[in-house]
Design an enzyme around this catalytic site. Sequence first.
Site, PDB file in Angstrom:
ATOM      1  N   ARG A  83      -9.175   1.583   9.119  1.00  0.00           N
ATOM      2  CA  ARG A  83      -8.790   0.203   9.441  1.00  0.00           C
ATOM      3  C   ARG A  83      -9.889  -0.511  10.220  1.00  0.00           C
ATOM      4  NH1 ARG A  83      -2.876   1.016   9.098  1.00  0.00           N
ATOM      5  NH2 ARG A  83      -1.709  -0.808   9.633  1.00  0.00           N
ATOM      6  N   ARG A 103       0.311  -8.363  13.624  1.00  0.00           N
ATOM      7  CA  ARG A 103      -0.323  -7.295  12.834  1.00  0.00           C
ATOM      8  C   ARG A 103      -1.221  -7.883  11.748  1.00  0.00           C
ATOM      9  NH1 ARG A 103       4.747  -4.618  10.952  1.00  0.00           N
ATOM     10  NH2 ARG A 103       3.470  -3.269   9.661  1.00  0.00           N
ATOM     11  N   LYS A 124       0.829  -1.221   0.000  1.00  0.00           N
ATOM     12  CA  LYS A 124       0.000   0.000   0.000  1.00  0.00           C
ATOM     13  C   LYS A 124       0.858   1.264   0.000  1.00  0.00           C
ATOM     14  CE  LYS A 124      -2.305  -0.703   3.846  1.00  0.00           C
ATOM     15  NZ  LYS A 124      -1.647  -1.940   4.314  1.00  0.00           N
ATOM     16  N   ARG A 152      11.786  -1.022  10.580  1.00  0.00           N
ATOM     17  CA  ARG A 152      10.821  -0.597  11.592  1.00  0.00           C
ATOM     18  C   ARG A 152      10.791  -1.558  12.769  1.00  0.00           C
ATOM     19  NH1 ARG A 152       5.329   0.735   8.333  1.00  0.00           N
ATOM     20  NH2 ARG A 152       4.532  -0.322  10.180  1.00  0.00           N
ATOM     21  N   ARG A 191      11.883  -5.523   4.657  1.00  0.00           N
ATOM     22  CA  ARG A 191      11.543  -4.136   4.307  1.00  0.00           C
ATOM     23  C   ARG A 191      12.515  -3.136   4.946  1.00  0.00           C
ATOM     24  NH1 ARG A 191       5.520  -1.858   5.054  1.00  0.00           N
ATOM     25  NH2 ARG A 191       5.821  -2.140   7.284  1.00  0.00           N
TER      26      ARG A 191
END
Length: 216
Positions: A90, A173, A15, A162, A129
């Site tokens: 969300r 998550r 996203k 992160r 990531r």
Amino acid sequence: MATFIVLLGPPGVGKGTQAKILSERTRLAHISSGDLFRENLKNQTELGKLAQTYMTRGELVPDDVTIGMIRDRLSRSDCKNGAILDGFPRTPTQADALESILEEFNGQVDAVPVIVVAENELIERLSNRWTCRASGHIFNGKTNPPKEVGKCDFDASDLYQRDDDTAATVKHRIQVYMNQSLPLISYYRERGKLVEIDGMRPIEEVTQALMDALKK
Ligand code: AMP
């Protein structure tokens, strides 16, 4: 009337990457709720400190706090023609709140692309990531590496992993997404806004599919 696009899909689906590209191509603002929380955290605001307790656990920040932050952000002048929303809403409560905020700002949600990839791919993507400190550009150590290790291609700022991209938090998550955000798929399908996008393709192909969907 201002045009708002809601990008849906679990963490790691692409996203953020796609929202940045779409924002450049459509000239609509890119609003990422996660980036807004991280910016608040960096500046040690009260909002940032509150959000941190949820973010490190991979939980959602309470709806009222999140809605207030987004409302404030959407009231700024760069959103007057609309925006690409990445990570918000969300929950169905947030989606209802978005409807009333947009009514007030003379806008509407025009399309809701949901990006779909296999679950094992999400974990793989999130654990590889790398995110840029300056403005959240996203790279993947394996599939989309930066030209220079540890540096962002776009602004040369440092890349970091992160805190919530660790294996355990990532799994949680994804579970939180399944429990709390999945109802949004039927929410927007019932309103005739949902478009499914296959995210198991190269970045550029996914962008093209999104642009095609937005033109319709
Ligand atoms: P993201 O960058 O979208 O993965 O978001 C990182 C974290 O910020 C999430 O795991 C949540 O803790 C928080 N967050 C971001 N967007 C929302 C939202 N719309 N509602 C509640 N919490 C959010």
